[in-house]
Design a protein around this motif. Sequence first.
Motif, mmCIF file in Angstrom:
data_model
loop_
_atom_site.group_PDB
_atom_site.id
_atom_site.type_symbol
_atom_site.label_atom_id
_atom_site.label_comp_id
_atom_site.label_asym_id
_atom_site.label_seq_id
_atom_site.Cartn_x
_atom_site.Cartn_y
_atom_site.Cartn_z
ATOM 1 N N PRO A 221 38.515 30.896 33.039
ATOM 2 C CA PRO A 221 37.372 32.064 32.697
ATOM 3 C C PRO A 221 37.411 33.375 32.895
ATOM 4 C CG PRO A 221 37.210 30.790 34.774
ATOM 5 C CD PRO A 221 38.407 30.371 34.284
ATOM 6 N N ALA A 222 36.524 34.020 32.446
ATOM 7 C CA ALA A 222 36.582 35.511 32.368
ATOM 8 C C ALA A 222 35.077 35.879 33.085
ATOM 9 C CB ALA A 222 36.759 36.143 31.133
ATOM 10 N N ARG A 434 41.059 39.369 37.213
ATOM 11 C CA ARG A 434 40.395 38.345 36.909
ATOM 12 C C ARG A 434 39.835 38.044 38.127
ATOM 13 N NH1 ARG A 434 40.413 35.262 32.085
ATOM 14 N NH2 ARG A 434 42.656 35.992 31.802
ATOM 15 N N TRP A 435 38.370 37.715 38.218
ATOM 16 C CA TRP A 435 37.572 37.641 39.329
ATOM 17 C C TRP A 435 37.563 36.071 39.649
ATOM 18 C CZ3 TRP A 435 33.874 41.581 37.404
ATOM 19 C CH2 TRP A 435 34.165 43.025 37.671
ATOM 20 N N ARG A 436 37.434 35.702 40.719
ATOM 21 C CA ARG A 436 36.992 34.370 41.345
ATOM 22 C C ARG A 436 35.703 33.939 40.925
ATOM 23 N NH1 ARG A 436 40.863 32.179 44.924
ATOM 24 N NH2 ARG A 436 41.947 34.144 46.137
ATOM 25 N N HIS A 437 35.360 32.776 40.519
ATOM 26 C CA HIS A 437 33.982 32.352 40.330
ATOM 27 C C HIS A 437 33.662 31.616 41.528
ATOM 28 C CE1 HIS A 437 33.978 32.875 35.447
ATOM 29 N NE2 HIS A 437 34.802 33.847 36.049
ATOM 30 N N PRO A 462 30.247 38.177 50.466
ATOM 31 C CA PRO A 462 30.009 38.561 48.986
ATOM 32 C C PRO A 462 31.219 39.325 48.415
ATOM 33 C CG PRO A 462 29.068 40.280 50.802
ATOM 34 C CD PRO A 462 29.452 39.072 51.389
ATOM 35 N N LEU A 463 32.394 39.234 49.005
ATOM 36 C CA LEU A 463 33.690 39.702 48.321
ATOM 37 C C LEU A 463 34.572 38.735 48.211
ATOM 38 C CD1 LEU A 463 34.375 42.904 50.557
ATOM 39 C CD2 LEU A 463 32.677 42.534 48.728
ATOM 40 N N TYR A 464 34.142 37.269 48.054
ATOM 41 C CA TYR A 464 35.094 36.197 47.623
ATOM 42 C C TYR A 464 34.668 35.902 46.155
ATOM 43 C CZ TYR A 464 37.055 36.384 52.220
ATOM 44 O OH TYR A 464 37.935 36.908 52.905
ATOM 45 N N GLY A 465 34.229 34.401 45.882
ATOM 46 C CA GLY A 465 33.773 34.133 44.659
ATOM 47 C C GLY A 465 32.406 34.592 44.154
#
Length: 613
Positions: A221-222, A434-437, A462-465
């Motif tokens: 995903p994006a 690409r960020w973690r969801h 808040p700095l993870y998924g």
Amino acid sequence: MTEIAYAKIHPAIGIARVGNSRDVDGFTIGPQVIDPPPQEPGHYRDASGALKREVAEFRLYGYDGNGQVVRELTMDADTRIAWTVELANHKAAWYDFHLALDIPEAASAPPSQRRNHEVPTSERHLLSITPDPRRIEIPSGRGPEFQFTGGSFMGIEVPLGELRTDDAGRLRVFGGQGQSASYRGEPPTTFANNDGWYDDTGDGPVTAEVQVNGRAIEVVPAWVVVAPPNYGPQQKAVRTMYALMTDLAIKAGQLPTTARPSFSDDILPILKAMCDLQWMNAGFAAGFGYGMPQHFLEPRYLEQLAAPGDTYAELRRSVANGFRNPRDGDISQKPWPWIYGDAMDVPMPRVADAMNALTTTQLAMLDKWVAGDFDADYDPHRVSPSGIDEVPVAQQPAMLDRAALEFCIADAFHPGCEMTWPVRHSSMYLEPYRWRHRAAENPEPDYGTTLTPEQALSYDGPLYGQSPGSITRWMAIPWQTDTASCRSGYDAAYDPYLPTFWPARVPNQVLSEQNYRRVMDDSLPREERLAAYHQRADWDRTLGVGKKTQLANMVAHFDDMGIVEVRPGPTDDPDFPSHMQVEDRGGHDLTPEERRHTDEGMRELLIARRRER
């Protein structure tokens, strides 16, 4: 087609921008190549003069088992694609912004309180704008069923945008139309934390379901971020968001270091950005503008900077030494790039992060350039792709990822324009860019009535998924008040124009339409034309007098602020560049009395900003 093992959505992080055009075709596609040609004057407005929305276009690419691109996947007889996007805006339900919570100064600052803290826990869900996800699976799709309606703020419906597809089924994500207001009818008073206010920015995941010849394909995903308008569409920051995320990925071991930088791809973009800011800030115009001693793009000077060997080694060294380097411990305002940092204040504090610097990777590449360890690949006749379809398919995903982030800034995270300080933490990322969801079964904890640096940096915090709305919640509410407040030259005794906040997105001083016409009028005396060329008008001169007036006018009339667009200059005249960047509107140039009142308004904003801390 059996070669395709999985698919990815690109860009990994797409950027959409608000605009107030109501025209069904009142939009423009965001950058898809790193050096797009300039658009024709007037491109960024519709026929009524309203500001077009910038759309984030997403594409799907199939990869083989070795991670190589096979082809782009589009909707056709053999390929079924169903796109899903979820947007949310949690700004009003999040915490006040005063400082980035990961800098040393945050440790001694008061904890950030919840915005709208007077709203009881049982009603705080009313502060978040959370329309249902939207799904689209038809080519040329468009209609009310794909609009992000149904979300509300304190009972007021706030649409966040819509989805469309082109005729090949590529996804287009539209943001809001610049709707910002107070549900209590109160005026804005601060740069970032206006309780009772909402806006229609937002962010969230972009996912897809794909079947090829009836076979389901896994899709990576994006994410999409809906940001403020880009008032300098041809500009790049000296430190772009792409540069910051690249540096982060290298430090995290997700990308290799650059063994041998390319002059054209790694060094020249830094120098060019310094020069291009001449159209956005009068100080940069004097330092790096056309005809100035440090105009790196002057052909002979550029050839010397690009030359291999020892002949111009000392020249390379003198230029590289002009840039701020944190390892030197220099905390003055004088080293380049003359951009405020996260801990900026007035008077300027004597701390390392009060001013901005290039990334560690950029500085390392400059060191290699100084040493002559670089690819001397400069070609003045080089032509970059003007559109994504000119890029080989195998290179298109990387180009899309980069282009979206090259036109985002990583200047002062105070808080910023498109996104802010959390994005410099590797825990946010699934892979580079690409960020973690965040999984639905792993909801974010409640951090309480205040947010401390320890909580913000906590494990699985808040700095993870990330969840819908997690990126933009850190930003100013509404965005217009920050855009109106962050300017340049706060300490006029030092310099009336420098340092500066975010000049690549929010202009400071510009070449006005009036002065451009004087420059182009060859019937005028030459001295008058030269004076007009070197005079810059304050971009914010239309906002009026006084802090409250300026903030309110930016909310109500953000579309009246000038877009800095490329126009032709005089031909075959060495005193003027062949192309100039000119503000497309902005009214008359200020009289000295109007200038004085505007300066007073700027000081009011600065004093208020300091008090909020």
